[in-house]
Design a protein around this motif. Structure first.
Motif, mmCIF file in Angstrom:
data_model
loop_
_atom_site.group_PDB
_atom_site.id
_atom_site.type_symbol
_atom_site.label_atom_id
_atom_site.label_comp_id
_atom_site.label_asym_id
_atom_site.label_seq_id
_atom_site.Cartn_x
_atom_site.Cartn_y
_atom_site.Cartn_z
ATOM 1 N N PRO A 1 0.930 -4.473 6.399
ATOM 2 C CA PRO A 1 -0.001 -3.828 5.474
ATOM 3 C C PRO A 1 -1.355 -3.601 6.161
ATOM 4 O O PRO A 1 -1.741 -4.366 7.054
ATOM 5 C CB PRO A 1 -0.134 -4.834 4.335
ATOM 6 C CG PRO A 1 1.073 -5.700 4.436
ATOM 7 C CD PRO A 1 1.408 -5.763 5.897
ATOM 8 N N ALA B 1 -4.334 8.147 0.692
ATOM 9 C CA ALA B 1 -3.550 6.913 0.519
ATOM 10 C C ALA B 1 -3.192 6.728 -0.959
ATOM 11 O O ALA B 1 -2.063 6.330 -1.286
ATOM 12 C CB ALA B 1 -4.317 5.706 1.052
ATOM 13 N N THR B 2 -4.119 7.030 -1.844
ATOM 14 C CA THR B 2 -3.847 6.935 -3.284
ATOM 15 C C THR B 2 -2.786 7.954 -3.694
ATOM 16 O O THR B 2 -1.899 7.647 -4.502
ATOM 17 C CB THR B 2 -5.146 7.141 -4.091
ATOM 18 O OG1 THR B 2 -6.088 6.131 -3.710
ATOM 19 C CG2 THR B 2 -4.894 7.071 -5.583
ATOM 20 N N TYR C 1 0.485 6.628 -2.603
ATOM 21 C CA TYR C 1 0.867 5.555 -3.527
ATOM 22 C C TYR C 1 1.441 6.161 -4.821
ATOM 23 O O TYR C 1 2.495 5.744 -5.304
ATOM 24 C CB TYR C 1 -0.346 4.676 -3.836
ATOM 25 C CG TYR C 1 -0.138 3.721 -4.971
ATOM 26 C CD1 TYR C 1 0.621 2.561 -4.805
ATOM 27 C CD2 TYR C 1 -0.679 3.982 -6.224
ATOM 28 C CE1 TYR C 1 0.832 1.681 -5.867
ATOM 29 C CE2 TYR C 1 -0.480 3.111 -7.284
ATOM 30 C CZ TYR C 1 0.279 1.968 -7.103
ATOM 31 O OH TYR C 1 0.481 1.110 -8.153
ATOM 32 N N LEU D 1 3.909 4.690 -0.772
ATOM 33 C CA LEU D 1 3.202 3.476 -0.377
ATOM 34 C C LEU D 1 3.170 2.499 -1.541
ATOM 35 O O LEU D 1 3.150 2.909 -2.701
ATOM 36 C CB LEU D 1 1.750 3.788 0.027
ATOM 37 C CG LEU D 1 1.511 4.569 1.308
ATOM 38 C CD1 LEU D 1 0.017 4.791 1.520
ATOM 39 C CD2 LEU D 1 2.125 3.859 2.501
ATOM 40 N N GLN D 2 3.147 1.230 -1.210
ATOM 41 C CA GLN D 2 2.849 0.201 -2.199
ATOM 42 C C GLN D 2 1.508 -0.390 -1.800
ATOM 43 O O GLN D 2 1.075 -0.255 -0.662
ATOM 44 C CB GLN D 2 3.944 -0.853 -2.243
ATOM 45 C CG GLN D 2 4.227 -1.521 -0.919
ATOM 46 C CD GLN D 2 5.482 -2.374 -1.000
ATOM 47 O OE1 GLN D 2 6.084 -2.530 -2.048
ATOM 48 N NE2 GLN D 2 5.881 -2.931 0.124
ATOM 49 N N ARG D 3 0.861 -1.013 -2.748
ATOM 50 C CA ARG D 3 -0.440 -1.595 -2.435
ATOM 51 C C ARG D 3 -0.659 -2.869 -3.229
ATOM 52 O O ARG D 3 -0.099 -3.066 -4.294
ATOM 53 C CB ARG D 3 -1.572 -0.598 -2.678
ATOM 54 C CG ARG D 3 -1.793 -0.248 -4.130
ATOM 55 C CD ARG D 3 -2.877 0.786 -4.295
ATOM 56 N NE ARG D 3 -3.078 1.080 -5.714
ATOM 57 C CZ ARG D 3 -3.818 2.056 -6.171
ATOM 58 N NH1 ARG D 3 -4.438 2.857 -5.329
ATOM 59 N NH2 ARG D 3 -3.961 2.241 -7.458
ATOM 60 N N TRP E 1 -7.741 -2.652 -1.029
ATOM 61 C CA TRP E 1 -6.310 -2.464 -1.194
ATOM 62 C C TRP E 1 -5.646 -2.562 0.175
ATOM 63 O O TRP E 1 -6.144 -2.016 1.154
ATOM 64 C CB TRP E 1 -5.990 -1.091 -1.776
ATOM 65 C CG TRP E 1 -6.346 -0.904 -3.208
ATOM 66 C CD1 TRP E 1 -7.341 -0.117 -3.715
ATOM 67 C CD2 TRP E 1 -5.704 -1.486 -4.350
ATOM 68 N NE1 TRP E 1 -7.360 -0.185 -5.081
ATOM 69 C CE2 TRP E 1 -6.353 -1.018 -5.502
ATOM 70 C CE3 TRP E 1 -4.627 -2.352 -4.503
ATOM 71 C CZ2 TRP E 1 -5.977 -1.387 -6.784
ATOM 72 C CZ3 TRP E 1 -4.250 -2.726 -5.783
ATOM 73 C CH2 TRP E 1 -4.918 -2.238 -6.906
ATOM 74 N N TYR F 1 -2.250 -1.383 2.003
ATOM 75 C CA TYR F 1 -1.168 -0.415 1.824
ATOM 76 C C TYR F 1 -0.041 -0.697 2.805
ATOM 77 O O TYR F 1 -0.282 -1.065 3.955
ATOM 78 C CB TYR F 1 -1.681 1.011 2.056
ATOM 79 C CG TYR F 1 -2.603 1.499 0.967
ATOM 80 C CD1 TYR F 1 -2.099 2.165 -0.145
ATOM 81 C CD2 TYR F 1 -3.975 1.304 1.042
ATOM 82 C CE1 TYR F 1 -2.938 2.617 -1.157
ATOM 83 C CE2 TYR F 1 -4.828 1.749 0.045
ATOM 84 C CZ TYR F 1 -4.297 2.414 -1.055
ATOM 85 O OH TYR F 1 -5.133 2.853 -2.051
#
Length: 122
Positions: free
Chosen positions: A21, A46-47, A50, A55-57, A64, A66
């Motif tokens: 991450p 990145a958002t 997500y 992506l997970q965060r 955050w 990622y």
């Protein structure tokens, strides 16, 4: 599934390569060694990644972290599956795809098919 945009691909490439991450700050700092990019731009992309489910965060302090939901190879396979889905004749599309492979790729495909065949027999 659609292909990644340029900055999306840069972000995903770093996360896949690092295999851990990372914060937006880490990603920005690494991209900035090659070209300038704003923190807010990377944060926004990145958002978006997500929200697309790529992506997970999770929170670490105020930042955050990622990480990819799937591997680069799983993503590539999903792109190939999606591309095959656009064909009205999947076997013909597969045949054309295989015709463009080199010997090493054909060998890897044969190995994968044998493994899949064994799994399907179980």
């Amino acid at each position: 599934m659609r292909r990644l945009g340029d900055l999306e691909a840069e972000i995903m490439d770093r996360l896949w390569t690092w295999r851990r991450p990372a914060t937006v700050r880490e990603i920005v700092d690494d991209i900035n060694t090659q070209r300038p990019v704003a923190y807010t731009t990377v944060m926004t992309v990145a958002t978006i990644l997500y929200n697309k489910g790529l992506l997970q965060r999770g929170k670490e302090g105020r930042a955050w972290l990622y990480s990819p939901v799937r591997s680069r190879e799983e993503y590539s396979a999903a792109l190939m599956e999606d591309a095959l889905g656009t064909s009205q004749d999947r076997p013909a599309a597969l045949a054309h795809f295989v015709e463009q492979m080199g010997p090493e790729e054909v060998s890897a495909l044969r190995k994968a098919l044998r493994a899949a065949g064994r799994r399907n027999q179980e």
